[in-house]
Design a protein around this motif. Sequence first.
Motif, mmCIF file in Angstrom:
data_model
loop_
_atom_site.group_PDB
_atom_site.id
_atom_site.type_symbol
_atom_site.label_atom_id
_atom_site.label_comp_id
_atom_site.label_asym_id
_atom_site.label_seq_id
_atom_site.Cartn_x
_atom_site.Cartn_y
_atom_site.Cartn_z
ATOM 1 N N UNK A 1 0.827 -1.205 0.000
ATOM 2 C CA UNK A 1 0.000 0.000 0.000
ATOM 3 C C UNK A 1 0.867 1.263 0.000
ATOM 4 N N UNK A 2 1.961 1.202 0.739
ATOM 5 C CA UNK A 2 2.875 2.350 0.762
ATOM 6 C C UNK A 2 3.486 2.575 -0.613
ATOM 7 N N UNK A 3 3.905 1.492 -1.266
ATOM 8 C CA UNK A 3 4.465 1.609 -2.617
ATOM 9 C C UNK A 3 3.418 2.153 -3.578
ATOM 10 N N UNK A 4 2.195 1.648 -3.472
ATOM 11 C CA UNK A 4 1.134 2.100 -4.372
ATOM 12 C C UNK A 4 0.856 3.586 -4.175
ATOM 13 N N UNK A 5 0.836 4.048 -2.939
ATOM 14 C CA UNK A 5 0.606 5.461 -2.677
ATOM 15 C C UNK A 5 1.739 6.315 -3.244
ATOM 16 N N UNK A 6 2.988 5.887 -3.047
ATOM 17 C CA UNK A 6 4.130 6.639 -3.592
ATOM 18 C C UNK A 6 4.100 6.656 -5.113
ATOM 19 N N UNK A 7 3.739 5.526 -5.728
ATOM 20 C CA UNK A 7 3.666 5.457 -7.186
ATOM 21 C C UNK A 7 2.560 6.369 -7.712
ATOM 22 N N UNK A 8 1.412 6.381 -7.036
ATOM 23 C CA UNK A 8 0.312 7.249 -7.468
ATOM 24 C C UNK A 8 0.690 8.720 -7.306
ATOM 25 N N UNK A 9 1.424 9.044 -6.256
ATOM 26 C CA UNK A 9 1.880 10.415 -6.055
ATOM 27 C C UNK A 9 2.857 10.827 -7.147
ATOM 28 N N UNK A 10 3.773 9.935 -7.498
ATOM 29 C CA UNK A 10 4.742 10.222 -8.563
ATOM 30 C C UNK A 10 4.032 10.362 -9.905
ATOM 31 N N UNK A 11 3.019 9.534 -10.142
ATOM 32 C CA UNK A 11 2.237 9.641 -11.373
ATOM 33 C C UNK A 11 1.544 10.996 -11.449
ATOM 34 N N UNK A 12 0.991 11.444 -10.337
ATOM 35 C CA UNK A 12 0.346 12.761 -10.293
ATOM 36 C C UNK A 12 1.357 13.857 -10.607
ATOM 37 N N UNK A 13 2.560 13.735 -10.057
ATOM 38 C CA UNK A 13 3.616 14.715 -10.325
ATOM 39 C C UNK A 13 3.979 14.741 -11.804
ATOM 40 N N UNK A 14 4.173 13.567 -12.411
ATOM 41 C CA UNK A 14 4.539 13.520 -13.832
ATOM 42 C C UNK A 14 3.455 14.136 -14.714
ATOM 43 N N UNK A 15 2.194 13.816 -14.422
ATOM 44 C CA UNK A 15 1.096 14.387 -15.212
ATOM 45 C C UNK A 15 1.027 15.894 -15.043
ATOM 46 N N UNK A 16 1.186 16.358 -13.819
ATOM 47 C CA UNK A 16 1.102 17.795 -13.557
ATOM 48 C C UNK A 16 2.218 18.557 -14.242
ATOM 49 N N UNK A 17 3.424 18.009 -14.239
ATOM 50 C CA UNK A 17 4.549 18.664 -14.906
ATOM 51 C C UNK A 17 4.307 18.728 -16.406
ATOM 52 N N UNK A 18 3.801 17.628 -16.985
ATOM 53 C CA UNK A 18 3.522 17.612 -18.430
ATOM 54 C C UNK A 18 2.446 18.636 -18.782
ATOM 55 N N UNK A 19 1.365 18.683 -18.004
ATOM 56 C CA UNK A 19 0.294 19.633 -18.287
ATOM 57 C C UNK A 19 0.745 21.070 -18.065
ATOM 58 N N UNK A 20 1.566 21.302 -17.041
ATOM 59 C CA UNK A 20 2.090 22.645 -16.798
ATOM 60 C C UNK A 20 2.958 23.097 -17.968
ATOM 61 N N UNK A 21 3.792 22.203 -18.466
ATOM 62 C CA UNK A 21 4.653 22.551 -19.599
ATOM 63 C C UNK A 21 3.821 22.889 -20.834
ATOM 64 N N UNK A 22 2.765 22.120 -21.072
ATOM 65 C CA UNK A 22 1.902 22.402 -22.221
ATOM 66 C C UNK A 22 1.202 23.748 -22.069
ATOM 67 N N UNK A 23 0.693 24.042 -20.878
ATOM 68 C CA UNK A 23 0.048 25.339 -20.652
ATOM 69 C C UNK A 23 1.035 26.491 -20.761
ATOM 70 N N UNK A 24 2.230 26.298 -20.226
ATOM 71 C CA UNK A 24 3.255 27.339 -20.296
ATOM 72 C C UNK A 24 3.638 27.616 -21.750
#
Length: 107
Positions: free
Chosen positions: A54-77
């Motif tokens: 569960x800890x690994x899954x939470x960390x992986x989901x958090x990292x996935x959120x970070x990757x998506x947010x960075x990609x979307x931020x770059x596109x908006x920028x």
Amino acid sequence: MAALGSPLQTFRGLLRELRRASGRPYRDTPAYQHIVATFRAHRVTSQKLCRAQQELHFQAATYLCLLRSVREHTALHREYHGKGERSPEEVAGLVGFRLPQQPGGKG
């Protein structure tokens, strides 16, 4: 962050984001190899129950959120970043206005 979902969905989402972020084949990257090895090491088998799953899954989901947010931020920028100073006519056109015409046809 929303609900975690299944670990397989998180794993696939991470691989999708790696594929989008990498300019070269993503299976050659150290990030891909680390993610696959970590998910394999923490899977639940019939012989043992992994407490850290569960800890690994939470960390992986958090990292996935970070990757998506960075990609979307770059596109908006890239889309909305200023391109220098604009003329008054161009700014008025952006917001849907027209500048008034000067008397005597000078504008």
